[in-house]
Write a protein that holds these residues in place. Structure first.
Motif, PDB file in Angstrom:
ATOM      1  N   ASP A   1       0.552  -1.374  -0.180  1.00  0.00           N
ATOM      2  CA  ASP A   1      -0.157  -0.455  -0.354  1.00  0.00           C
ATOM      3  C   ASP A   1       0.434   0.997   0.520  1.00  0.00           C
ATOM      4  OD1 ASP A   1      -2.401  -1.327  -0.264  1.00  0.00           O
ATOM      5  OD2 ASP A   1      -1.788  -1.591   2.754  1.00  0.00           O
TER       6      ASP A   1
ATOM      7  N   LYS B   1      -4.897   6.333  -0.406  1.00  0.00           N
ATOM      8  CA  LYS B   1      -4.592   5.545   0.030  1.00  0.00           C
ATOM      9  C   LYS B   1      -4.991   4.318  -1.256  1.00  0.00           C
ATOM     10  CE  LYS B   1      -5.513   1.790   3.036  1.00  0.00           C
ATOM     11  NZ  LYS B   1      -5.421   0.150   4.128  1.00  0.00           N
TER      12      LYS B   1
ATOM     13  N   SER C   1      -2.774   0.635  -3.841  1.00  0.00           N
ATOM     14  CA  SER C   1      -2.073  -0.188  -3.450  1.00  0.00           C
ATOM     15  C   SER C   1      -0.706  -0.396  -5.317  1.00  0.00           C
ATOM     16  CB  SER C   1      -2.630  -1.455  -3.681  1.00  0.00           C
ATOM     17  OG  SER C   1      -3.140  -0.962  -2.172  1.00  0.00           O
TER      18      SER C   1
END
Length: 277
Positions: free
Chosen positions: A132, A230, A232
């Motif tokens: 992440d 956030k 990934s």
């Protein structure tokens, strides 16, 4: 190897087979029907040759070329350090970094491995979550000194924004500005690096990868409690490479080093935000 060498070898192969494998067009070369029928056997032969090479390779290290395709943010701010670590551990390894503002096409052999910002829905690929990462709104301190204070999200409407060209956002995960409440940006690019340079030039506000902020110490994070994204990274590999010891070792090393470098750089940013508060 150079184009003339490739041309001679293809001509010799076509002579031996007795068929034309490639046709020249104004756009470049394309496979003929005869060439297309040879793709699967050629890939099987390549796989067998690599397996034979691995079986006789010394256990001490990994050599040869590894080409990694990645979006330009990852390629610019993370992969150079990761490549350094890989080459230190394996002196016989050559790492090539392909930075593209789009998804790298593994089926066309643009790279041996690719890093993506979302897992693909189709294709014969092995997909693995890498790590992440986080993003925040940021601006150069000079810009902030010359423009109105920003205390909450509505204040952003009085500021110039930097972001992606809307119709060139190649993955929905890159639609950052929609999470700020601002609908349009005045300075746009399909490249993260170009956006970063605009923000560093005090041209406006923009969403910045946390792992890129340590490379621009004059940037200041804005509204970190209100705008915190956030995402990934995903590692994509050819499905046929799952049985390759070399590629498995390289994938493991790449994963370990990318996670460590992302954590190191993001840790510097968190420490800076703590001091500012």
């Amino acid at each position: 190897m150079d184009a003339s060498t490739v041309g001679r070898r293809i001509a010799r192969l076509e002579h031996d087979i007795g068929a034309t494998l490639f046709a020249k067009t104004p756009q470049g070369y394309r496979l003929t029907a005869e060439g297309g029928r040879l793709v699967a056997p050629a890939e099987a032969a390549e796989k067998a040759a690599k397996a034979a090479n691995e079986a006789t390779r010394q256990e001490a290290g990994i050599s040869g070329v590894l080409r990694i395709g990645a979006p330009d943010g990852c390629a610019n701010y993370l992969l150079p350090q990761v490549a350094h670590k890989l080459c230190e551990a394996h002196p016989g390894l050559e790492v090539q970094i392909v930075a593209l503002p789009r998804v790298v096409n593994l089926s066309k052999r643009e790279a041996d491995m690719a890093i993506a910002v979302s897992p693909p829905d189709t294709g014969r690929l092995t997909v693995q979550r890498l790590t992440d990462y986080h993003l925040h709104l940021a601006a150069h301190r000079d810009y902030l000194q010359r423009h109105p204070d920003i205390r909450d999200l509505p204040d952003l409407r009085r500021h110039r924004m930097v972001g992606y060209i809307p119709d060139m956002i190649f993955d929905r995960e890159l639609d950052y500005l929609s999470e700020t409440g601002v609908q349009t940006a005045q300075i746009t690019s399909n490249s993260v690096s170009v956006q970063m340079q605009a923000i560093r030039a005090a041209a406006g506000l923009g969403i910045v990868h946390d792992f890129a902020i340590p490379f621009a110490p004059d940037l200041q994070v804005i509204l970190p409690d209100r705008i915190a994204l956030k995402r990934s990274f995903w590692l994509l590999r050819h499905a046929d490479d799952r049985g390759s010891r070399r590629m498995n070792l390289l994938a493991e090393a790449l994963t370990h080093n990318l996670r460590a470098e992302t954590a190191r750089l993001e840790g510097l940013v968190r420490a800076g935000m703590t001091r500012d508060t």
